[in-house]
Design a protein around this motif. Structure first.
Motif, PDB file in Angstrom:
ATOM      1  N   VAL A 106       0.840  -1.216   0.008  1.00  0.00           N
ATOM      2  CA  VAL A 106       0.196  -0.007   0.006  1.00  0.00           C
ATOM      3  C   VAL A 106       0.983   1.178   0.026  1.00  0.00           C
ATOM      4  CG1 VAL A 106      -1.601   1.322   1.331  1.00  0.00           C
ATOM      5  CG2 VAL A 106      -2.003  -0.999   0.893  1.00  0.00           C
ATOM      6  N   LEU A 107       1.589   1.302   0.946  1.00  0.00           N
ATOM      7  CA  LEU A 107       2.598   2.332   0.834  1.00  0.00           C
ATOM      8  C   LEU A 107       3.554   2.719  -0.478  1.00  0.00           C
ATOM      9  CD1 LEU A 107       4.163   2.081   4.640  1.00  0.00           C
ATOM     10  CD2 LEU A 107       2.157   3.595   3.802  1.00  0.00           C
ATOM     11  N   ARG A 108       3.904   1.509  -0.878  1.00  0.00           N
ATOM     12  CA  ARG A 108       4.688   1.770  -2.134  1.00  0.00           C
ATOM     13  C   ARG A 108       3.678   2.227  -3.412  1.00  0.00           C
ATOM     14  NH1 ARG A 108       9.700   0.050  -1.934  1.00  0.00           N
ATOM     15  NH2 ARG A 108       9.681  -0.173  -4.182  1.00  0.00           N
ATOM     16  N   GLN A 109       2.531   1.857  -3.319  1.00  0.00           N
ATOM     17  CA  GLN A 109       1.476   2.581  -4.375  1.00  0.00           C
ATOM     18  C   GLN A 109       1.373   3.900  -4.486  1.00  0.00           C
ATOM     19  OE1 GLN A 109       0.602   0.929  -7.002  1.00  0.00           O
ATOM     20  NE2 GLN A 109      -0.903   2.789  -7.882  1.00  0.00           N
ATOM     21  N   PRO A 262      -4.888  18.614 -11.699  1.00  0.00           N
ATOM     22  CA  PRO A 262      -4.480  18.727 -10.222  1.00  0.00           C
ATOM     23  C   PRO A 262      -3.904  17.318  -9.763  1.00  0.00           C
ATOM     24  CG  PRO A 262      -6.823  18.477 -10.463  1.00  0.00           C
ATOM     25  CD  PRO A 262      -6.325  18.470 -11.962  1.00  0.00           C
ATOM     26  N   LEU A 263      -2.668  17.227 -10.210  1.00  0.00           N
ATOM     27  CA  LEU A 263      -1.872  15.788  -9.696  1.00  0.00           C
ATOM     28  C   LEU A 263      -1.853  15.765  -8.328  1.00  0.00           C
ATOM     29  CD1 LEU A 263       0.565  15.405 -12.564  1.00  0.00           C
ATOM     30  CD2 LEU A 263      -1.899  15.007 -12.415  1.00  0.00           C
ATOM     31  N   ASN A 264      -1.417  16.664  -7.522  1.00  0.00           N
ATOM     32  CA  ASN A 264      -1.025  16.893  -6.432  1.00  0.00           C
ATOM     33  C   ASN A 264      -2.618  16.386  -5.389  1.00  0.00           C
ATOM     34  OD1 ASN A 264       0.844  18.527  -7.373  1.00  0.00           O
ATOM     35  ND2 ASN A 264       1.763  18.992  -5.113  1.00  0.00           N
ATOM     36  N   ALA A 265      -3.464  16.965  -5.882  1.00  0.00           N
ATOM     37  CA  ALA A 265      -4.915  16.381  -5.439  1.00  0.00           C
ATOM     38  C   ALA A 265      -5.311  15.188  -5.487  1.00  0.00           C
ATOM     39  CB  ALA A 265      -6.021  17.369  -5.849  1.00  0.00           C
ATOM     40  N   MET A 266      -4.989  14.600  -6.870  1.00  0.00           N
ATOM     41  CA  MET A 266      -5.346  13.176  -7.247  1.00  0.00           C
ATOM     42  C   MET A 266      -4.291  12.396  -6.481  1.00  0.00           C
ATOM     43  SD  MET A 266      -6.860  13.331 -11.172  1.00  0.00           S
ATOM     44  CE  MET A 266      -5.127  14.229 -11.756  1.00  0.00           C
ATOM     45  N   CYS A 267      -3.154  12.643  -6.179  1.00  0.00           N
ATOM     46  CA  CYS A 267      -2.382  11.747  -5.575  1.00  0.00           C
ATOM     47  C   CYS A 267      -2.823  11.800  -4.187  1.00  0.00           C
ATOM     48  CB  CYS A 267      -0.960  12.284  -5.457  1.00  0.00           C
ATOM     49  SG  CYS A 267      -0.485  12.044  -7.318  1.00  0.00           S
ATOM     50  N   ARG A 268      -3.326  12.989  -3.482  1.00  0.00           N
ATOM     51  CA  ARG A 268      -3.515  12.870  -2.022  1.00  0.00           C
ATOM     52  C   ARG A 268      -5.069  11.967  -1.828  1.00  0.00           C
ATOM     53  NH1 ARG A 268      -2.992  16.354   2.335  1.00  0.00           N
ATOM     54  NH2 ARG A 268      -0.846  16.398   1.422  1.00  0.00           N
ATOM     55  N   THR A 269      -5.725  12.047  -2.815  1.00  0.00           N
ATOM     56  CA  THR A 269      -6.989  11.464  -2.740  1.00  0.00           C
ATOM     57  C   THR A 269      -6.478   9.806  -2.791  1.00  0.00           C
ATOM     58  OG1 THR A 269      -8.344  12.778  -4.241  1.00  0.00           O
ATOM     59  CG2 THR A 269      -9.031  10.480  -4.042  1.00  0.00           C
ATOM     60  N   ILE A 270      -5.512   9.182  -3.493  1.00  0.00           N
ATOM     61  CA  ILE A 270      -5.301   7.927  -3.608  1.00  0.00           C
ATOM     62  C   ILE A 270      -4.427   7.742  -2.091  1.00  0.00           C
ATOM     63  CG2 ILE A 270      -3.497   6.354  -4.360  1.00  0.00           C
ATOM     64  CD1 ILE A 270      -3.934   7.854  -7.272  1.00  0.00           C
ATOM     65  N   GLU A 271      -3.685   8.663  -1.583  1.00  0.00           N
ATOM     66  CA  GLU A 271      -3.178   8.445  -0.484  1.00  0.00           C
ATOM     67  C   GLU A 271      -4.131   8.239   0.648  1.00  0.00           C
ATOM     68  OE1 GLU A 271      -0.038  10.573   2.707  1.00  0.00           O
ATOM     69  OE2 GLU A 271      -0.428  11.541   0.987  1.00  0.00           O
ATOM     70  N   ILE A 272      -5.245   9.142   0.712  1.00  0.00           N
ATOM     71  CA  ILE A 272      -6.437   8.949   1.853  1.00  0.00           C
ATOM     72  C   ILE A 272      -6.929   7.690   1.791  1.00  0.00           C
ATOM     73  CG2 ILE A 272      -8.540   9.996   2.387  1.00  0.00           C
ATOM     74  CD1 ILE A 272      -7.411  12.525   1.705  1.00  0.00           C
ATOM     75  N   LEU A 274      -6.097   4.573   0.241  1.00  0.00           N
ATOM     76  CA  LEU A 274      -5.324   3.594   0.505  1.00  0.00           C
ATOM     77  C   LEU A 274      -4.918   3.436   2.035  1.00  0.00           C
ATOM     78  CD1 LEU A 274      -5.243   3.357  -2.441  1.00  0.00           C
ATOM     79  CD2 LEU A 274      -2.760   2.753  -2.311  1.00  0.00           C
ATOM     80  N   LEU A 275      -4.413   4.645   2.621  1.00  0.00           N
ATOM     81  CA  LEU A 275      -4.181   4.401   3.923  1.00  0.00           C
ATOM     82  C   LEU A 275      -5.486   4.167   4.855  1.00  0.00           C
ATOM     83  CD1 LEU A 275      -1.839   7.665   4.610  1.00  0.00           C
ATOM     84  CD2 LEU A 275      -1.249   5.192   4.653  1.00  0.00           C
ATOM     85  N   GLN A 276      -6.721   4.568   4.809  1.00  0.00           N
ATOM     86  CA  GLN A 276      -7.806   4.380   5.455  1.00  0.00           C
ATOM     87  C   GLN A 276      -8.279   2.740   5.243  1.00  0.00           C
ATOM     88  OE1 GLN A 276     -10.790   7.265   4.265  1.00  0.00           O
ATOM     89  NE2 GLN A 276      -9.908   8.724   5.835  1.00  0.00           N
TER      90      GLN A 276
END
Length: 295
Positions: A106-109, A262-272, A274-276
């Motif tokens: 998950v973290l690597r993704q 908005p790549l930053n926002a989309m990467c943050r969406t993925i991070e949220i 996956l971590l959850q």
């Protein structure tokens, strides 16, 4: 990406004041010259020129928008594939001994999508990439030319490790590998858009023709509009320059400007997400800044 429903006047002026000023000065020069040194303005077929140029610019803008929208579609597939690989890792590996490996997948993704964001924007891997990789231990992917692909390769090796340890079977491994293939295909599409600009003719000739039209426009209108030529000609010229600028703004959806994805926002969406999915604390979503821009 600008996400506000209406642009602020200050932002609009910041974008257009230079071309408006140049056009207005040229139109004033033509108008003053016409009244001080009377001359017979040539009968230029301005309407014909403008119609042909509008068709040309419209075709170019449509081509640029198709590239922009394809980039957004590929990132939509990337978001879905990232959720799928995290869900598969969580559901296929319930064994407590596989907890750490599942967490690393998950973290690597998350690190992968951020590394891809940096590559598309032509910047070095930033803190978001290094932070996620450090949580998963030392990493050799940073030594690769294509860091994102290196991270994805290592994720595949970790899935194979899970199969060798008996935490997943070959069918589950094939399903997870199919998701990695989708991720790699999305990356390939993004790299194709980034590394293959519009043909030179699409960029050079519209620019030349538009500027030529703006130069000739007041000459063809001065006898008809008279002292109103600077106003009418400037407004008409700005419309053509605006369409030209739209094509320039959209042609590279990953250029890290206010008009791009908005790549930053989309990467943050993925991070949220996956971590959850693995029960870890997630950061808040990225919201538009005070100017209504989402990065």
């Amino acid at each position: 990406m600008i996400v506000t429903p209406s642009l602020q006047p200050v932002q609009i002026l910041r974008e257009i004041w230079k071309p408006i000023t140049l056009l207005f000065v040229w139109d004033v020069i033509v108008t003053v010259t016409y009244f001080m040194l009377p001359f017979h303005a040539p009968e230029l077929p301005v309407t014909l020129f403008g119609s042909a140029l509008a068709l040309f610019l419209g075709f170019r803008s449509n081509s640029a928008y198709q590239r922009w929208w394809e980039g957004r579609g590929l990132w939509g597939l990337m978001i879905n594939a990232s959720r799928n690989i995290a869900r598969a890792a969580r559901n296929f590996m319930p064994d407590p001994e596989a907890t750490e490996l599942k967490r690393r997948v998950v973290l690597r993704q998350i690190a992968y999508v951020n590394a891809l964001r940096c590559q598309l924007r032509r910047i070095k891997p930033d803190e978001e990439v290094l932070r996620m990789l450090s949580r998963g231990g030392a990493d050799e992917s940073l030594e690769r030319v294509n860091v994102a692909n290196g991270i994805l390769d290592d994720t595949g090796r970790r899935i194979d490790e899970a199969r060798r340890n008996g935490w997943i079977d070959t069918i589950q491994q094939a399903q997870m590998e199919a998701v990695l293939v989708d991720i790699a295909n999305s990356q390939g599409g993004m790299e194709r858009l980034k590394n293959t600009p519009l043909p030179y003719q699409y960029r050079f000739f519209p620019t030349v023709f538009t500027h030529m039209f703006c130069i000739l426009l007041p000459i063809g209108l001065v006898e008809t509009l008279g002292v109103a030529t600077p106003l009418g000609s400037t407004l008409a010229g700005v419309m053509f320059l605006a369409v030209l600028a739209i094509g320039d703004d959209l042609v590279d959806p990953f250029a890290n400007t206010v008009h791009d994805l908005p790549l930053n926002a989309m990467c943050r969406t993925i991070e949220i997400d996956l971590l959850q999915s693995i029960g870890e604390e997630a950061p808040p979503p990225i919201v538009p800044d005070k100017h209504g821009i989402l990065w």
